[in-house]
Design a protein around this motif. Structure first.
Motif, PDB file in Angstrom:
ATOM      1  N   VAL A   1      -4.699  -9.803  15.875  1.00  0.00           N
ATOM      2  CA  VAL A   1      -4.164  -8.440  15.902  1.00  0.00           C
ATOM      3  C   VAL A   1      -3.905  -8.011  17.336  1.00  0.00           C
ATOM      4  O   VAL A   1      -2.842  -7.467  17.652  1.00  0.00           O
ATOM      5  CB  VAL A   1      -5.102  -7.453  15.173  1.00  0.00           C
ATOM      6  N   GLU A   2      -4.880  -8.252  18.217  1.00  0.00           N
ATOM      7  CA  GLU A   2      -4.705  -7.847  19.610  1.00  0.00           C
ATOM      8  C   GLU A   2      -3.539  -8.582  20.268  1.00  0.00           C
ATOM      9  O   GLU A   2      -2.846  -8.026  21.106  1.00  0.00           O
ATOM     10  CB  GLU A   2      -5.996  -8.060  20.392  1.00  0.00           C
TER      11      GLU A   2
ATOM     12  N   THR B   1      -0.427  -7.892   1.555  1.00  0.00           N
ATOM     13  CA  THR B   1      -1.363  -7.553   2.629  1.00  0.00           C
ATOM     14  C   THR B   1      -0.764  -7.904   3.981  1.00  0.00           C
ATOM     15  O   THR B   1      -0.806  -7.097   4.917  1.00  0.00           O
ATOM     16  CB  THR B   1      -2.715  -8.252   2.417  1.00  0.00           C
ATOM     17  N   ALA B   2      -0.193  -9.091   4.109  1.00  0.00           N
ATOM     18  CA  ALA B   2       0.426  -9.506   5.371  1.00  0.00           C
ATOM     19  C   ALA B   2       1.590  -8.576   5.724  1.00  0.00           C
ATOM     20  O   ALA B   2       1.752  -8.188   6.893  1.00  0.00           O
ATOM     21  CB  ALA B   2       0.893 -10.951   5.282  1.00  0.00           C
ATOM     22  N   ALA B   3       2.388  -8.194   4.730  1.00  0.00           N
ATOM     23  CA  ALA B   3       3.527  -7.294   4.984  1.00  0.00           C
ATOM     24  C   ALA B   3       3.038  -5.911   5.431  1.00  0.00           C
ATOM     25  O   ALA B   3       3.627  -5.310   6.341  1.00  0.00           O
ATOM     26  CB  ALA B   3       4.401  -7.183   3.735  1.00  0.00           C
ATOM     27  N   ILE B   4       1.972  -5.418   4.815  1.00  0.00           N
ATOM     28  CA  ILE B   4       1.410  -4.125   5.236  1.00  0.00           C
ATOM     29  C   ILE B   4       0.919  -4.221   6.679  1.00  0.00           C
ATOM     30  O   ILE B   4       1.174  -3.323   7.489  1.00  0.00           O
ATOM     31  CB  ILE B   4       0.277  -3.686   4.286  1.00  0.00           C
ATOM     32  N   LEU B   5       0.221  -5.293   7.008  1.00  0.00           N
ATOM     33  CA  LEU B   5      -0.290  -5.446   8.374  1.00  0.00           C
ATOM     34  C   LEU B   5       0.847  -5.541   9.390  1.00  0.00           C
ATOM     35  O   LEU B   5       0.747  -4.993  10.490  1.00  0.00           O
ATOM     36  CB  LEU B   5      -1.231  -6.646   8.460  1.00  0.00           C
TER      37      LEU B   5
ATOM     38  N   GLY C   1       3.678  -4.011   9.019  1.00  0.00           N
ATOM     39  CA  GLY C   1       4.116  -2.611   9.110  1.00  0.00           C
ATOM     40  C   GLY C   1       3.219  -1.805  10.026  1.00  0.00           C
ATOM     41  O   GLY C   1       3.694  -0.993  10.826  1.00  0.00           O
ATOM     42  N   VAL C   2       1.919  -2.027   9.936  1.00  0.00           N
ATOM     43  CA  VAL C   2       0.971  -1.328  10.806  1.00  0.00           C
ATOM     44  C   VAL C   2       1.248  -1.673  12.268  1.00  0.00           C
ATOM     45  O   VAL C   2       1.233  -0.786  13.130  1.00  0.00           O
ATOM     46  CB  VAL C   2      -0.485  -1.666  10.415  1.00  0.00           C
ATOM     47  N   LEU C   3       1.522  -2.944  12.547  1.00  0.00           N
ATOM     48  CA  LEU C   3       1.847  -3.333  13.920  1.00  0.00           C
ATOM     49  C   LEU C   3       3.071  -2.574  14.439  1.00  0.00           C
ATOM     50  O   LEU C   3       3.156  -2.262  15.619  1.00  0.00           O
ATOM     51  CB  LEU C   3       2.092  -4.840  14.026  1.00  0.00           C
ATOM     52  N   ARG C   4       4.000  -2.263  13.530  1.00  0.00           N
ATOM     53  CA  ARG C   4       5.202  -1.544  13.942  1.00  0.00           C
ATOM     54  C   ARG C   4       4.939  -0.065  14.202  1.00  0.00           C
ATOM     55  O   ARG C   4       5.601   0.533  15.054  1.00  0.00           O
ATOM     56  CB  ARG C   4       6.303  -1.697  12.884  1.00  0.00           C
ATOM     57  N   VAL C   5       3.979   0.545  13.484  1.00  0.00           N
ATOM     58  CA  VAL C   5       3.802   1.993  13.614  1.00  0.00           C
ATOM     59  C   VAL C   5       2.686   2.397  14.579  1.00  0.00           C
ATOM     60  O   VAL C   5       2.729   3.500  15.113  1.00  0.00           O
ATOM     61  CB  VAL C   5       3.580   2.691  12.248  1.00  0.00           C
ATOM     62  N   PHE C   6       1.714   1.528  14.798  1.00  0.00           N
ATOM     63  CA  PHE C   6       0.638   1.870  15.736  1.00  0.00           C
ATOM     64  C   PHE C   6       1.098   1.659  17.166  1.00  0.00           C
ATOM     65  O   PHE C   6       1.685   0.634  17.493  1.00  0.00           O
ATOM     66  CB  PHE C   6      -0.592   0.989  15.501  1.00  0.00           C
ATOM     67  N   GLU C   7       0.810   2.632  18.014  1.00  0.00           N
ATOM     68  CA  GLU C   7       1.034   2.508  19.452  1.00  0.00           C
ATOM     69  C   GLU C   7      -0.334   2.513  20.130  1.00  0.00           C
ATOM     70  O   GLU C   7      -1.285   3.093  19.599  1.00  0.00           O
ATOM     71  CB  GLU C   7       1.855   3.688  19.965  1.00  0.00           C
TER      72      GLU C   7
ATOM     73  N   ALA D   1       4.212   7.585   8.398  1.00  0.00           N
ATOM     74  CA  ALA D   1       4.834   6.453   9.099  1.00  0.00           C
ATOM     75  C   ALA D   1       4.895   5.219   8.204  1.00  0.00           C
ATOM     76  O   ALA D   1       5.907   4.513   8.171  1.00  0.00           O
ATOM     77  CB  ALA D   1       4.067   6.152  10.387  1.00  0.00           C
ATOM     78  N   MET D   2       3.822   4.954   7.475  1.00  0.00           N
ATOM     79  CA  MET D   2       3.802   3.786   6.593  1.00  0.00           C
ATOM     80  C   MET D   2       4.707   4.006   5.384  1.00  0.00           C
ATOM     81  O   MET D   2       5.320   3.060   4.899  1.00  0.00           O
ATOM     82  CB  MET D   2       2.373   3.458   6.163  1.00  0.00           C
TER      83      MET D   2
END
Length: 132
Positions: free
Chosen positions: A8-9, A41-45, A47-53, A115-116
């Motif tokens: 993730v990092e 689950t992978a697709a959601i994660l 998406g999270v990478l795209r919306v989290f700053e 955002a999600m």
């Protein structure tokens, strides 16, 4: 450092997906029903990478037995600072079979939901393309 945390990092989508069991169940902080299966689950994660700053893990808590893990994080979404925790449970092979995310405060959770929600069509299409 746990491989999921490192993936993730590093924002390494393939490495994130490699930590997930085929039957993983994702429980979202903003959706009522859990999402079963690796493709969604992978697709959601992703998406999270795209919306989290400004995402970063601040602490890692491990179960001495090795089957449970908690990763505390901070990020920004929609201009709101969010604090959260990824709760991971591992199967016998060491892959994540349960991933539960909790976030606070409510205003940040609402920004995350918005955002999600905007990402959901893309997430559903990605999951379908990968067999979900």
């Amino acid at each position: 450092m746990h491989p999921f945390r490192k993936a993730v990092e590093d924002r390494d989508e393939q490495a994130i997906e490699a930590t997930l069991a085929e039957g993983v169940v994702f429980t979202s902080p903003v959706a009522f029903k859990p999402y079963p299966g690796k493709p969604i689950t992978a697709a959601i994660l992703r998406g999270v990478l795209r919306v989290f700053e400004d995402f970063r893990y601040e602490r890692e808590i491990a179960d001495p037995g090795g089957r449970d893990h908690a990763l505390l994080f901070t990020a920004t979404v929609g201009g709101r600072r969010i604090h959260g925790c990824d709760f991971l449970h591992f199967d016998e092979a060491g892959l994540i079979d349960e991933l539960t995310v909790m976030v606070r405060p409510l205003s940040a959770a609402q920004a995350l939901a918005e955002a999600m929600g905007a990402q959901f069509e893309r997430i559903a299409n990605e999951a379908a393309a990968h067999g979900g």
